[in-house]
Motif scaffolding. Structure first.
Motif, PDB file in Angstrom:
ATOM      1  N   CYS A 126       0.880   2.811  -4.885  1.00  0.00           N
ATOM      2  CA  CYS A 126       2.076   2.351  -5.591  1.00  0.00           C
ATOM      3  C   CYS A 126       1.672   1.967  -7.016  1.00  0.00           C
ATOM      4  O   CYS A 126       0.903   1.022  -7.212  1.00  0.00           O
ATOM      5  N   PRO A 128       7.408  -3.409  -7.013  1.00  0.00           N
ATOM      6  CA  PRO A 128       8.580  -3.228  -6.145  1.00  0.00           C
ATOM      7  C   PRO A 128       9.844  -3.760  -6.803  1.00  0.00           C
ATOM      8  O   PRO A 128       9.784  -4.603  -7.701  1.00  0.00           O
ATOM      9  N   CYS A 175       2.867  -8.417  -7.348  1.00  0.00           N
ATOM     10  CA  CYS A 175       1.945  -7.598  -6.571  1.00  0.00           C
ATOM     11  C   CYS A 175       0.890  -6.993  -7.497  1.00  0.00           C
ATOM     12  O   CYS A 175       1.202  -6.630  -8.628  1.00  0.00           O
ATOM     13  N   THR A 230      -0.978  -1.874   1.227  1.00  0.00           N
ATOM     14  CA  THR A 230      -0.984  -3.212   0.654  1.00  0.00           C
ATOM     15  C   THR A 230       0.295  -3.952   1.025  1.00  0.00           C
ATOM     16  O   THR A 230       1.385  -3.401   0.942  1.00  0.00           O
ATOM     17  N   CYS A 267       2.587  -7.183   0.028  1.00  0.00           N
ATOM     18  CA  CYS A 267       2.840  -8.136  -1.051  1.00  0.00           C
ATOM     19  C   CYS A 267       3.896  -9.119  -0.550  1.00  0.00           C
ATOM     20  O   CYS A 267       5.034  -8.731  -0.277  1.00  0.00           O
ATOM     21  N   TYR A 323       7.110  -6.942   1.036  1.00  0.00           N
ATOM     22  CA  TYR A 323       6.982  -5.612   0.437  1.00  0.00           C
ATOM     23  C   TYR A 323       5.726  -4.963   1.012  1.00  0.00           C
ATOM     24  O   TYR A 323       4.688  -5.610   1.138  1.00  0.00           O
ATOM     25  N   CYS A 376       3.383  -1.310   0.539  1.00  0.00           N
ATOM     26  CA  CYS A 376       3.179  -0.041  -0.159  1.00  0.00           C
ATOM     27  C   CYS A 376       2.938   1.044   0.874  1.00  0.00           C
ATOM     28  O   CYS A 376       1.965   0.997   1.627  1.00  0.00           O
ATOM     29  N   THR A 377       3.848   2.007   0.920  1.00  0.00           N
ATOM     30  CA  THR A 377       3.751   3.094   1.894  1.00  0.00           C
ATOM     31  C   THR A 377       3.912   4.422   1.178  1.00  0.00           C
ATOM     32  O   THR A 377       5.005   4.776   0.729  1.00  0.00           O
ATOM     33  N   TRP A 388       7.320   1.164  -2.377  1.00  0.00           N
ATOM     34  CA  TRP A 388       7.358  -0.147  -1.727  1.00  0.00           C
ATOM     35  C   TRP A 388       8.542  -0.221  -0.768  1.00  0.00           C
ATOM     36  O   TRP A 388       9.648   0.192  -1.112  1.00  0.00           O
ATOM     37  N   SER A 389       8.310  -0.735   0.420  1.00  0.00           N
ATOM     38  CA  SER A 389       9.432  -0.997   1.328  1.00  0.00           C
ATOM     39  C   SER A 389      10.187  -2.196   0.768  1.00  0.00           C
ATOM     40  O   SER A 389       9.603  -3.046   0.094  1.00  0.00           O
TER      41      SER A 389
END
Length: 123
Positions: free
Chosen positions: A27, A31, A42, A50, A52, A66, A68-69, A73-74
């Motif tokens: 990422c 986010p 983050c 990761t 956050c 949050y 990181c995918t 960020w979700s």
């Protein structure tokens, strides 16, 4: 490569069989700030996986951080909360218990003379 993180490493499963890692995007951007949350801080760039933590405004609790995918960020979630204070007489002494809970999941049960009377809390 820059901007990518391996999902793992090759692992021998036996008989010429291997697990295969894949390349995941990191990422690069922060986010999007969740509703009722402070701006996230983050580390950037963030490697895939990761987490956050979300920091919510007073009166709200973090229900999802949050994550990181694969380059994105979700979304994080801040849900309304309620502070509960319960006082009870325990062995002749008044004891006070405090708790902060998500509004949607709060039901209070008050025991009076061996009868439990549930009380809904309006948030």
């Amino acid at each position: 490569n820059a901007g990518l993180t391996a999902s793992g490493s090759y692992t021998c499963l036996g008989a010429d069989r291997w697990t295969l890692p894949v390349c995941l995007l990191n990422c690069a951007d922060p986010p999007v700030t969740a509703g009722n949350a402070m701006a996230p801080t983050c580390p950037l760039p963030a490697v895939a996986g990761t987490i956050c933590p979300v920091s919510c405004f007073p009166g709200f609790l973090g229900a999802a951080d949050y994550v990181c995918t694969n380059g994105a960020w979700s979304p994080a979630v801040c849900a309304r909360s309620v502070k509960l204070t319960l006082s009870a007489v325990v062995a002749g002494t008044v004891e006070t218990f405090n708790s902060t809970e998500f509004c949607a999941s709060v039901t209070m049960a008050v025991q009076l003379n061996a009868t439990v009377n549930p009380r809904a809390v309006n948030c």
